[in-house]
Design a protein around this motif. Structure first.
Motif, PDB file in Angstrom:
ATOM      1  N   LEU A   1      11.197 -22.350  14.767  1.00 51.34           N
ATOM      2  CA  LEU A   1      10.713 -23.646  14.278  1.00 51.34           C
ATOM      3  C   LEU A   1       9.912 -23.431  13.001  1.00 51.34           C
ATOM      4  CD1 LEU A   1       9.497 -25.366  17.571  1.00 51.34           C
ATOM      5  CD2 LEU A   1      11.781 -25.337  16.553  1.00 51.34           C
TER       6      LEU A   1
ATOM      7  N   GLN B   1       4.515 -27.307  18.485  1.00 46.03           N
ATOM      8  CA  GLN B   1       5.290 -28.047  17.502  1.00 46.03           C
ATOM      9  C   GLN B   1       4.390 -28.787  16.505  1.00 46.03           C
ATOM     10  OE1 GLN B   1       8.637 -30.320  18.833  1.00 46.03           O
ATOM     11  NE2 GLN B   1       9.079 -28.941  20.526  1.00 46.03           N
TER      12      GLN B   1
ATOM     13  N   LEU C   1      13.481 -27.744  23.391  1.00 49.72           N
ATOM     14  CA  LEU C   1      13.938 -28.572  22.286  1.00 49.72           C
ATOM     15  C   LEU C   1      14.910 -29.654  22.732  1.00 49.72           C
ATOM     16  CD1 LEU C   1      14.414 -25.798  19.591  1.00 49.72           C
ATOM     17  CD2 LEU C   1      12.523 -27.405  19.829  1.00 49.72           C
TER      18      LEU C   1
ATOM     19  N   ARG D   1      11.006 -32.670  20.438  1.00 52.31           N
ATOM     20  CA  ARG D   1      11.118 -32.134  19.076  1.00 52.31           C
ATOM     21  C   ARG D   1      10.336 -33.029  18.114  1.00 52.31           C
ATOM     22  NH1 ARG D   1      16.384 -29.777  16.076  1.00 52.31           N
ATOM     23  NH2 ARG D   1      16.111 -28.363  17.827  1.00 52.31           N
ATOM     24  N   HIS D   2       9.418 -32.430  17.388  1.00 48.54           N
ATOM     25  CA  HIS D   2       8.599 -33.131  16.403  1.00 48.54           C
ATOM     26  C   HIS D   2       9.459 -33.482  15.193  1.00 48.54           C
ATOM     27  CE1 HIS D   2       5.171 -34.090  13.871  1.00 48.54           C
ATOM     28  NE2 HIS D   2       4.347 -33.887  14.906  1.00 48.54           N
ATOM     29  N   ASP D   3       9.226 -34.647  14.606  1.00 49.24           N
ATOM     30  CA  ASP D   3      10.087 -35.083  13.495  1.00 49.24           C
ATOM     31  C   ASP D   3       9.747 -34.407  12.163  1.00 49.24           C
ATOM     32  OD1 ASP D   3       7.682 -36.311  12.946  1.00 49.24           O
ATOM     33  OD2 ASP D   3       8.444 -38.355  12.985  1.00 49.24           O
TER      34      ASP D   3
ATOM     35  N   GLY E   1      14.510 -26.679  13.105  1.00 50.86           N
ATOM     36  CA  GLY E   1      14.841 -25.557  13.962  1.00 50.86           C
ATOM     37  C   GLY E   1      16.062 -24.812  13.452  1.00 50.86           C
TER      38      GLY E   1
END
Length: 322
Positions: free
Chosen positions: A195, A253, A270, A274-276, A280
């Motif tokens: 990430l 994240q 994931l 998942r952070h915007d 990844g």
């Protein structure tokens, strides 16, 4: 017709057989039938026995009790005091026995049961809910109690009897001892992803070599993941600069999203989180962890446990096939 009540001089003193409380349930059922039907001959018709067989069973029960249960007064049978006492208990005992038999039958035929599953967080959020949904649809009487724990402690909880199934993960470079009484059932391989903050120079690549990230600051995860990460870095000849350590995947994240470091994260995480502001990328060569179910060998004979394992294997197979 069986009459109740008997003069005191006809009462017998219980012996050691009575004190031991040993009853043959077949004899108890026959006794109950005699009392309910009103005579030996009527009980024989109800049970499908011969009258001599009824007589022999009642005599055997009286020997076990240590005192007569019936006496004949003229042409009628009368319960003794011991017979009256046993009558009061017989129906309750037989009802409890029937209930126990029904419950055992349900457990054996997979209609009911309780299974305690201990899983690591990302499995609890992915594999377990899907398995429970399938279980609820096909076998609603099987109840699952969900516990959370990271390996290797979750394996120890299994051995201590605190759970029936453990979901745990391991890495190729980690060699750990699994007790002989524990069976490992491989479910799936979970690929690791690097990430990076969106806009990181290496984010333009389709895959990233771990060695190319040697100069980065890192956010490390749980102890087992961190141990594997350090092992992989050591094999490549560098020691990573670990700026932060946390077991919370959302925190990892968020730290990456703010440009405070890069991280390695399993695919199971994931798939639901998942952070915007992060990107990844796969590792080249790929790095994976093995996700398995662990169960005590003897528990593989318990139908409800096997049923839960089958659901977990089905969910894992569908994820691998996606």
């Amino acid at each position: 017709m069986i009459q109740k009540g008997l003069p005191a001089h006809s009462r017998a003193t219980p012996n050691s057989a009575y004190d031991s409380g040993v009853f043959d349930t077949r004899h108890l059922k026959t006794f109950h039938a005699v009392v309910t039907a009103g005579s030996y001959s009527a009980a024989a018709r109800v049970l499908g026995y011969t009258q001599p067989a009824i007589t022999q069973q009642i005599k055997a029960l009286e020997r076990a009790v240590g005192t007569p249960l019936f006496v004949r007064v003229g042409r009628r049978m009368r319960l003794t005091e011991a017979g009256e006492a046993l009558t009061r208990h017989a129906e309750t005992i037989l009802d409890s026995l029937t209930a126990a038999q029904q419950q055992m039958s349900s457990l054996t035929r997979l209609r009911a049961g309780r299974v305690r599953v201990c899983a690591f967080p990302s499995a609890s959020a992915t594999l377990v809910p899907e398995a429970l949904a399938g279980l609820a649809a096909g076998h609603p009487a099987v109840r699952v109690e969900l516990l959370e724990g990271e390996p290797p402690d979750s394996i120890r909880r299994l051995v201590r009897g605190e759970c029936d199934i453990t979901l745990a993960f391991t890495y190729p470079g980690l060699h750990e001892h699994i007790p002989d009484e524990v069976v490992e059932i491989p479910l799936m391989e979970d690929q690791l992803t690097v990430l990076m903050p969106t806009g990181h120079p290496l984010a333009r690549r389709r895959a990233v070599k771990l060695a190319d990230l040697a100069g980065e600051r890192w956010i490390a995860g749980c102890l087992r993941c961190r141990t594997n990460f350090l092992h992989e870095c050591a094999e490549l000849g560098f020691a990573p600069d670990i700026a932060f350590t946390t077991d919370d995947n959302l925190v990892v994240q968020s730290l990456v999203a703010e440009g405070l470091g890069v991280a390695m994260m399993p695919g199971l995480v994931l798939s639901f989180l998942r952070h915007d502001k992060i990107t990844g990328r796969a590792l080249d060569p790929a790095s994976r962890r093995q996700v398995s179910a662990y169960v005590l060998r003897e528990h593989l004979r318990i139908p409800a446990t096997v049923l839960v394992l089958d659901e977990l294997k089905g969910v894992a197979a569908r994820r691998v096939g996606c």
